[in-house]
Design a protein around this motif. Structure first.
Motif, PDB file in Angstrom:
ATOM      1  N   ASN A  68      40.677  39.850  39.900  1.00 44.94           N
ATOM      2  CA  ASN A  68      40.080  41.183  39.863  1.00 44.94           C
ATOM      3  C   ASN A  68      39.527  41.588  41.227  1.00 44.94           C
ATOM      4  O   ASN A  68      39.699  42.723  41.669  1.00 44.94           O
ATOM      5  N   GLU A  77      43.188  46.358  31.902  1.00 44.93           N
ATOM      6  CA  GLU A  77      42.926  44.960  31.550  1.00 44.93           C
ATOM      7  C   GLU A  77      44.267  44.276  31.338  1.00 44.93           C
ATOM      8  O   GLU A  77      45.113  44.769  30.599  1.00 44.93           O
ATOM      9  N   THR A  97      33.441  42.204  37.011  1.00 44.84           N
ATOM     10  CA  THR A  97      34.641  42.865  37.521  1.00 44.84           C
ATOM     11  C   THR A  97      35.371  43.621  36.420  1.00 44.84           C
ATOM     12  O   THR A  97      35.988  44.655  36.685  1.00 44.84           O
ATOM     13  N   THR A  98      35.286  43.127  35.182  1.00 42.01           N
ATOM     14  CA  THR A  98      35.905  43.844  34.065  1.00 42.01           C
ATOM     15  C   THR A  98      35.159  45.148  33.783  1.00 42.01           C
ATOM     16  O   THR A  98      35.774  46.144  33.388  1.00 42.01           O
ATOM     17  N   ALA A 106      40.333  34.769  36.740  1.00 41.75           N
ATOM     18  CA  ALA A 106      40.359  36.193  36.381  1.00 41.75           C
ATOM     19  C   ALA A 106      39.470  36.994  37.316  1.00 41.75           C
ATOM     20  O   ALA A 106      39.859  38.073  37.794  1.00 41.75           O
ATOM     21  N   ALA A 107      38.277  36.483  37.608  1.00 43.24           N
ATOM     22  CA  ALA A 107      37.361  37.189  38.504  1.00 43.24           C
ATOM     23  C   ALA A 107      37.930  37.263  39.922  1.00 43.24           C
ATOM     24  O   ALA A 107      37.835  38.309  40.579  1.00 43.24           O
ATOM     25  N   ASP A 151      33.654  37.419  35.841  1.00 41.07           N
ATOM     26  CA  ASP A 151      34.735  38.097  35.130  1.00 41.07           C
ATOM     27  C   ASP A 151      34.187  39.339  34.426  1.00 41.07           C
ATOM     28  O   ASP A 151      34.787  40.425  34.468  1.00 41.07           O
ATOM     29  N   HIS A 171      38.146  31.856  33.642  1.00 43.10           N
ATOM     30  CA  HIS A 171      37.362  33.046  33.981  1.00 43.10           C
ATOM     31  C   HIS A 171      37.168  33.193  35.485  1.00 43.10           C
ATOM     32  O   HIS A 171      37.115  34.312  36.000  1.00 43.10           O
TER      33      HIS A 171
END
Length: 127
Positions: free
Chosen positions: A120, A61, A48-49, A116-117, A45, A113
């Protein structure tokens, strides 16, 4: 990020790692594996963020917690500080929870997480 801030982060992270393994011995083998998995998910995460921060005109975001902390268009240093804090918080939360809650927390963190990854990555972000 200024060099003095990087050095400070490295020193604090080193102190954190030195204390990390104190509670590790009391965790079940399953929780140890989940803790490692949760940190891998957090790292994915994080990576990629960072790509969001490097491409602020292309991506934003969308995670509700991260968005409130680092903003819609985060800076690279903001992302790094957020995820360093998140990683440290992951250990201390895991260590302080009672055994019956620790596993649920770690599963939630890994899925949260990890999802989320994956999201992304699916929209074109890379580590």
């Amino acid at each position: 990020m200024p060099l003095c801030l990087r050095v400070l982060i490295a020193v604090l992270f080193g102190l954190f790692l030195n204390n990390c393994w104190a509670g590790w011995d009391t965790w079940s083998d399953y929780d140890k594996k989940l803790f490692i998995a949760s940190n891998i998910a957090i790292a994915a995460d994080w990576g990629t963020t960072l790509d969001i921060a490097r491409n602020p005109t292309k991506y934003t975001e969308v995670g509700p917690i991260a968005r409130n902390v680092i903003g819609e268009h985060p800076s690279v240093s903001g992302v790094n500080l957020y995820f360093i804090a998140r990683t440290i918080l992951n250990y201390y939360t895991t260590d302080r929870l009672q055994d019956e809650y620790r596993t649920y927390y770690l599963i939630f963190t890994t899925v949260d997480h990890g999802a989320a990854a994956i999201h992304n990555y699916q929209i074109g972000l890379r580590i």
